[in-house]
Design an enzyme around this catalytic site. Sequence first.
Site, PDB file in Angstrom:
ATOM      1  N   GLY A 115      59.954   4.943 -49.198  1.00 17.26           N
ATOM      2  CA  GLY A 115      60.435   4.297 -50.414  1.00 17.26           C
ATOM      3  C   GLY A 115      61.952   4.290 -50.448  1.00 17.26           C
ATOM      4  O   GLY A 115      62.619   5.030 -49.715  1.00 17.26           O
ATOM      5  N   CYS A 116      62.511   3.471 -51.321  1.00 17.13           N
ATOM      6  CA  CYS A 116      63.976   3.343 -51.367  1.00 17.13           C
ATOM      7  C   CYS A 116      64.629   4.615 -51.905  1.00 17.13           C
ATOM      8  O   CYS A 116      65.535   5.171 -51.266  1.00 17.13           O
ATOM      9  CB  CYS A 116      64.370   2.122 -52.188  1.00 17.13           C
ATOM     10  SG  CYS A 116      63.614   2.010 -53.825  1.00 17.13           S
ATOM     11  N   TYR A 117      64.191   5.098 -53.072  1.00 20.91           N
ATOM     12  CA  TYR A 117      64.749   6.339 -53.596  1.00 20.91           C
ATOM     13  C   TYR A 117      64.496   7.524 -52.647  1.00 20.91           C
ATOM     14  O   TYR A 117      65.414   8.304 -52.376  1.00 20.91           O
ATOM     15  CB  TYR A 117      64.165   6.658 -54.969  1.00 20.91           C
ATOM     16  CG  TYR A 117      64.589   5.765 -56.093  1.00 20.91           C
ATOM     17  CD1 TYR A 117      65.918   5.727 -56.530  1.00 20.91           C
ATOM     18  CD2 TYR A 117      63.663   4.961 -56.760  1.00 20.91           C
ATOM     19  CE1 TYR A 117      66.302   4.927 -57.591  1.00 20.91           C
ATOM     20  CE2 TYR A 117      64.045   4.153 -57.821  1.00 20.91           C
ATOM     21  CZ  TYR A 117      65.361   4.137 -58.241  1.00 20.91           C
ATOM     22  OH  TYR A 117      65.741   3.336 -59.292  1.00 20.91           O
ATOM     23  N   THR A 170      64.265   7.515 -49.510  1.00 18.14           N
ATOM     24  CA  THR A 170      65.138   7.408 -48.345  1.00 18.14           C
ATOM     25  C   THR A 170      66.451   8.150 -48.587  1.00 18.14           C
ATOM     26  O   THR A 170      66.908   8.939 -47.751  1.00 18.14           O
ATOM     27  CB  THR A 170      65.416   5.937 -48.012  1.00 18.14           C
ATOM     28  OG1 THR A 170      64.202   5.310 -47.584  1.00 18.14           O
ATOM     29  CG2 THR A 170      66.454   5.809 -46.898  1.00 18.14           C
TER      30      THR A 170
END
Length: 313
Positions: free
Chosen positions: A114-116, A118
């Site tokens: 996921g972006c967060y 990461t």
Amino acid sequence: MTHRVFIDGAAGTTGLEIADRLKDRTEFELVRLGDEQRKDSGARREALNECDIAILCLPDDAAREAVELVDPGSRTRIIDASSAHRTVEGWCYGFPELLGQDRIANARRVSNPGCYPTGFLALVAPLVRDGLLPADWPYTVNAVSGYSGGGKALIERFATHCDIAFRAYGLGLNHKHLPEMQQHAGLAHPPVFSPSVIAAMRGMIVDVPLPLEAMDGARSGGALRDALAQFYSEAQLVRVQGSDEPVAELLLHEGAEAWDSLDLWVFASDDGSQARLVARLDNLGKGASGAAVQNLNLMCGLSETAGLHLPKF
């Protein structure tokens, strides 16, 4: 060798950004479905089983359904950009800098981070792994993202209600990224996660505050930065920023171009009692589509950074 790639969910934000990174790549042949075919499970099954690699840019339930459509014994390998398989046994977590490029290259089922997570994992996981931060600390995460992270619905909401400047969410404290953060950082407790959205299309800052003087066994801010710099010394997409020049502010720009790298900082108070671990990335880049293309490159035996948007280091 040409690799056949099918993007299931190609009309979504992540799928469109992946296609943009692949559009001039002669190593890949994109398997495409028309508007009606994308809704036809038979056409999707055929495309999923005839490609070399399928990239799933779908909601979680649809991603699980897509995996079921792949026949047993099929040669198809999968990169799932949803959160459906990020903590599922048998799936390789697609963070090459943490797991190693070889693990990704040889995997048949890869779950994109996921972006967060990461940003959080890039900062915390190596330090916990090496014993420089405690695994049993109740970590907190303050993070802000561009509105594209919420997909078409949130993009439309910000475009329509242009007076929205800031949106705090996840107020039920049960965000779907929490199991991923906890498991892949090796933590005893899920972090307290405070996500928010700003009126910018792309970009993300993830901030992990550390009360060092209260944390048993925690090292100094300088030691944490040096450890991260050593850990990522050979990484092509992760840069640990130095402490030789003071940084007064970190910015996200409303009109930022796409980028696929990840910058990390360690800020420490003069007395050494506190520190902040901070990551800045493009939520659609290293946080989604760029990471999927990075994993695709590795799985196809290609240069890890081919086709990616890289700023000059």
